[in-house]
Motif scaffolding. Sequence first.
Motif, PDB file in Angstrom:
ATOM      1  N   PRO A 476      -4.513 -20.268  -3.767  1.00 39.69           N
ATOM      2  CA  PRO A 476      -4.131 -18.847  -3.951  1.00 39.69           C
ATOM      3  C   PRO A 476      -4.393 -17.989  -2.712  1.00 39.69           C
ATOM      4  N   GLY A 477      -5.196 -18.446  -1.829  1.00 36.55           N
ATOM      5  CA  GLY A 477      -5.482 -17.672  -0.608  1.00 36.55           C
ATOM      6  C   GLY A 477      -4.869 -18.296   0.611  1.00 36.55           C
ATOM      7  N   LYS A 478      -3.627 -18.782   0.436  1.00 37.11           N
ATOM      8  CA  LYS A 478      -2.978 -19.461   1.559  1.00 37.11           C
ATOM      9  C   LYS A 478      -2.718 -18.517   2.739  1.00 37.11           C
ATOM     10  N   ILE A 479      -2.569 -17.183   2.448  1.00 44.68           N
ATOM     11  CA  ILE A 479      -2.463 -16.189   3.537  1.00 44.68           C
ATOM     12  C   ILE A 479      -3.782 -15.426   3.542  1.00 44.68           C
ATOM     13  N   PRO A 480      -4.708 -15.815   4.391  1.00 42.32           N
ATOM     14  CA  PRO A 480      -6.058 -15.243   4.310  1.00 42.32           C
ATOM     15  C   PRO A 480      -6.159 -13.794   4.799  1.00 42.32           C
ATOM     16  N   ILE A 481      -5.199 -13.322   5.599  1.00 45.60           N
ATOM     17  CA  ILE A 481      -5.245 -11.947   6.123  1.00 45.60           C
ATOM     18  C   ILE A 481      -3.959 -11.232   5.732  1.00 45.60           C
ATOM     19  N   GLN A 482      -4.077 -10.031   5.117  1.00 43.43           N
ATOM     20  CA  GLN A 482      -2.931  -9.222   4.710  1.00 43.43           C
ATOM     21  C   GLN A 482      -3.174  -7.756   5.070  1.00 43.43           C
ATOM     22  N   GLU A 483      -2.087  -7.041   5.495  1.00 43.29           N
ATOM     23  CA  GLU A 483      -2.191  -5.611   5.831  1.00 43.29           C
ATOM     24  C   GLU A 483      -2.162  -4.778   4.560  1.00 43.29           C
ATOM     25  N   ILE A 484      -2.939  -3.706   4.596  1.00 46.45           N
ATOM     26  CA  ILE A 484      -2.975  -2.752   3.473  1.00 46.45           C
ATOM     27  C   ILE A 484      -2.239  -1.488   3.919  1.00 46.45           C
ATOM     28  N   GLN A 485      -1.101  -1.213   3.318  1.00 45.70           N
ATOM     29  CA  GLN A 485      -0.294  -0.039   3.658  1.00 45.70           C
ATOM     30  C   GLN A 485      -0.777   1.168   2.873  1.00 45.70           C
ATOM     31  N   SER A 486      -1.104   2.252   3.612  1.00 43.42           N
ATOM     32  CA  SER A 486      -1.469   3.515   2.949  1.00 43.42           C
ATOM     33  C   SER A 486      -0.424   4.558   3.347  1.00 43.42           C
ATOM     34  N   GLY A 487       0.814   4.439   2.932  1.00 39.94           N
ATOM     35  CA  GLY A 487       1.934   5.293   3.363  1.00 39.94           C
ATOM     36  C   GLY A 487       2.203   6.475   2.484  1.00 39.94           C
ATOM     37  N   GLY A 488       1.325   6.878   1.637  1.00 39.98           N
ATOM     38  CA  GLY A 488       1.582   8.022   0.769  1.00 39.98           C
ATOM     39  C   GLY A 488       1.641   9.334   1.516  1.00 39.98           C
ATOM     40  N   GLY A 489       0.886   9.472   2.628  1.00 41.41           N
ATOM     41  CA  GLY A 489       0.856  10.741   3.374  1.00 41.41           C
ATOM     42  C   GLY A 489       2.110  10.991   4.168  1.00 41.41           C
ATOM     43  N   GLY A 490       2.833   9.922   4.559  1.00 43.02           N
ATOM     44  CA  GLY A 490       4.038  10.112   5.360  1.00 43.02           C
ATOM     45  C   GLY A 490       5.118  10.859   4.620  1.00 43.02           C
ATOM     46  N   GLY A 491       5.323  10.548   3.371  1.00 44.86           N
ATOM     47  CA  GLY A 491       6.311  11.268   2.586  1.00 44.86           C
ATOM     48  C   GLY A 491       5.950  12.722   2.407  1.00 44.86           C
ATOM     49  N   LYS A 492       4.653  12.982   2.190  1.00 43.27           N
ATOM     50  CA  LYS A 492       4.211  14.378   2.049  1.00 43.27           C
ATOM     51  C   LYS A 492       4.420  15.153   3.347  1.00 43.27           C
ATOM     52  N   MET A 493       4.102  14.504   4.483  1.00 44.72           N
ATOM     53  CA  MET A 493       4.290  15.180   5.766  1.00 44.72           C
ATOM     54  C   MET A 493       5.762  15.523   5.995  1.00 44.72           C
ATOM     55  N   GLN A 494       6.619  14.563   5.674  1.00 45.32           N
ATOM     56  CA  GLN A 494       8.048  14.796   5.860  1.00 45.32           C
ATOM     57  C   GLN A 494       8.531  15.940   4.982  1.00 45.32           C
ATOM     58  N   SER A 495       8.033  15.992   3.758  1.00 48.49           N
ATOM     59  CA  SER A 495       8.411  17.066   2.843  1.00 48.49           C
ATOM     60  C   SER A 495       7.920  18.419   3.356  1.00 48.49           C
ATOM     61  N   LEU A 496       6.694  18.451   3.883  1.00 47.87           N
ATOM     62  CA  LEU A 496       6.149  19.715   4.404  1.00 47.87           C
ATOM     63  C   LEU A 496       6.900  20.170   5.659  1.00 47.87           C
ATOM     64  N   ILE A 497       7.266  19.218   6.504  1.00 44.87           N
ATOM     65  CA  ILE A 497       8.022  19.589   7.707  1.00 44.87           C
ATOM     66  C   ILE A 497       9.383  20.159   7.328  1.00 44.87           C
ATOM     67  N   GLN A 498      10.016  19.563   6.322  1.00 44.18           N
ATOM     68  CA  GLN A 498      11.288  20.105   5.845  1.00 44.18           C
ATOM     69  C   GLN A 498      11.104  21.512   5.286  1.00 44.18           C
ATOM     70  N   THR A 499      10.004  21.711   4.570  1.00 41.62           N
ATOM     71  CA  THR A 499       9.711  23.054   4.042  1.00 41.62           C
ATOM     72  C   THR A 499       9.499  24.051   5.179  1.00 41.62           C
ATOM     73  N   TYR A 500       8.750  23.628   6.198  1.00 37.58           N
ATOM     74  CA  TYR A 500       8.511  24.484   7.370  1.00 37.58           C
ATOM     75  C   TYR A 500       9.843  24.878   8.016  1.00 37.58           C
TER      76      TYR A 500
END
Length: 793
Positions: A476-500
């Motif tokens: 089950p751990g054949k891929i021992p290293i995996q990236e953790i994506q924390s992309g929730g802030g990017g959508g908020k930033m884009q929305s705020l820039i559009q609002t600006y």
Amino acid sequence: MAESVININFPSQVISDLEKMSYDYGLKVAKAIQHEWYGKTNNSENRYNHSSSKIHNLRLYARGEQSVQKYKDELSINGDLSYLNLDWTPVPIISKFVDIVVNGIAERLYDVKAYSQDPFGVVKRTEYMQAIQDDMSMAEFDKFVKDNFFINTKESKTEALPASEEELSLHMQLDYKQAIEIAEEQAINMLLRGNQYDLIKRRFYQDLVVCGIGAVKTSFNTSEGVVIDYVDPANLVYSHTDSPFFDDIYYVGEVKTIPVNELVKQFPFLTQEDLEDIVSKRGDNNHGRNGVVENDKNQVEVLYFNYKTYMNEVYKIKKTGTGGDKAIAKDDKLPENDRYEKVARNLECLYEGAYVLGSNKLLKWEKASNMMRPKSDYTKVKMNYAIVAPRMYEGRIDSLVNRITGFADMIQLTHLKIQQVLARMTPDGIFLDVDGLAEVDLGNGTNYNPQEALNMFFQTGSIVGRSFTSEGDQNPGKIPIQEIQSGGGGGKMQSLIQTYNYYLQMIRDVTGLNEASDGSTPAERSLVGVQKMAAANSNTATRHILNSGMFLTAEVAEQLSLRISDIIEYSPTKNAFIESIGAHNVATLQEMSNLHLYDFGIFLELEPDEEEKAMLENNIGGALSQGSIELEDAIDLRAIKNVKLANQLLKLRRKKKGQEDQQKQLEQTAAQGKAQAEASAAASEAEIKKNESSLKTQKQLEQLKIDGKAQILQQESAIKEKLMQLEFQYAMQLKQLEAKTKTETQLLAENRKDSRTKMQATQQSEMIDQKENSKPAKNFESSGDNTLGGFSL
């Protein structure tokens, strides 16, 4: 917010002039103004503080220094900001738009033009125009007299006469200028420069953009002459008006905060008790603004105001001993009487006052000594203040900044939200499965360890794993290293820039200042013409501000025109003033001494903006390329600042050039026809001359032949005559010779006969002698040539 209505009790104006001049009347006027602007209303804020606070708040927004408390209240929870670590500094978004409008408008250049409208000036202008019209109608006669008798009969001094009434009208607008008008323009420009009007102009343009109202004041005193002062709209007080030009107000003034020492300097008659009373009552009734004056005991607020009313100008007309009339000035209480005639008229007049707010002290109340009265209407009077509020409705003043403060608040809140999102955003992480690493054998007798796996991943981006465990089961751990994506802030930033950007675009839409004017980069595919049209639309959106500023400048120039009369009549600096104006124009000096006797209409000629210049230049370039005008015409057209007049002149020059070209073409055609006719005539004449010459030559040849024949005949005749004479002579000679010969022959014959006879006789004698004397025989032949009578035989 509309102006709050409170009860105001101004004193009646329907009283005598003496009562209006009294101290008590002036004090009532001052208290009425104070009550209107500082009296309590239902809103618990007086009109003056409301107006000054609003202007102060708008100026803070324009500087990007508005209060941030509203933003804190919006983001706080029950007033708690302990969890927020934000930069509350306002975004100075409005400052850019204000600077664009103010700098763009303040740089527009203009010329002050004076137009003499008094009877003397009108007569001079009419006579000049009539002289040109007379010369236009008598142009052919004047040219004939000048060409033949060398006498100039023209009435005007114009070199080139206009060809039509339309051209004459343009000539009067562009070229005609009376010396007195030039002197007036120079005087106004010198006063504007002396008072640094360019700096004042920038300040009231700033006020028009930010506050929606601008004001300027002119005054005159014998020491400084004419003075132009900037007036802060926050300090203004005025009677209610719905006119954006404030032309129907009957009082206006400004509140100045001055130190006590300056108060004593301006009003030296104040006693120590007066000063103590003023200082003790200076802060009553909430007259201070923002608590500034209350905290400084050495400053007081003084209301300087103008009050417009009317006065009765009364004259008593009496009969003198010589039967004439004598007018004597009287006050308005002069009773009616049969012994004299009473003549009266009502005139507007201006009173000047100064009042210490919060006290009962009127520092000044007097009829203005140098009231500005237009000479065209002496009954009217102008106030010292020029005010304009282009967007006024029912007493409410709107401004460009006031329209966009709400959007600026939303931009600031969006900016704070962006800071919050940025503060809460975390970078992407790595998930490391340690159990998966334990199953990996690198082949060198050692197993993966976490540090070595991370080093390989970060340096190469590759990892080593096993799909099955050592027992052969699925790993089950054949891929021992995996990236953790924390992309929730990017959508908020884009929305705020559009609002600006949305609220920024709303500011552009409300103000009319689009990307072409606010310095934003235009779309790369947009054409230059589209960009210019967008910039022109921005200029159109702020045209009311430009027009308002030009109105203030025109009002100031008109007031200066009236003040110049005061300088020349009353100021001790009159000579220096005249010399400074006429320093570069000696002819002007002769007009300046009577300048106060003229009445001028003042207007401003605004230089065209870039769009108008471009349009005019396109017209000029097109006309030049088509050959419709000459280069000299283009130079003249570019020197005209009035686009409308320039286009009219362009049409006239094109029409005139077309007529000239047509006339030249006709003249050229006529010249060609004439040349052809002359050439044909010359050819005919040459042919005739040739024929004549040929005939003459032939005639001469014939004559020569005839003469030759005649000469030949004559010579033949002469020869024949000579021959005949010779023949005759020869014949005569022959005849003579014949006759002579015959005679000689006869004579010879006779002589021979005689000789023969004689010879015969001789020979007979000799023969007889021979016979008788027996002599020998004798030869009787000649021994030589025998000659006979001279002839050789």
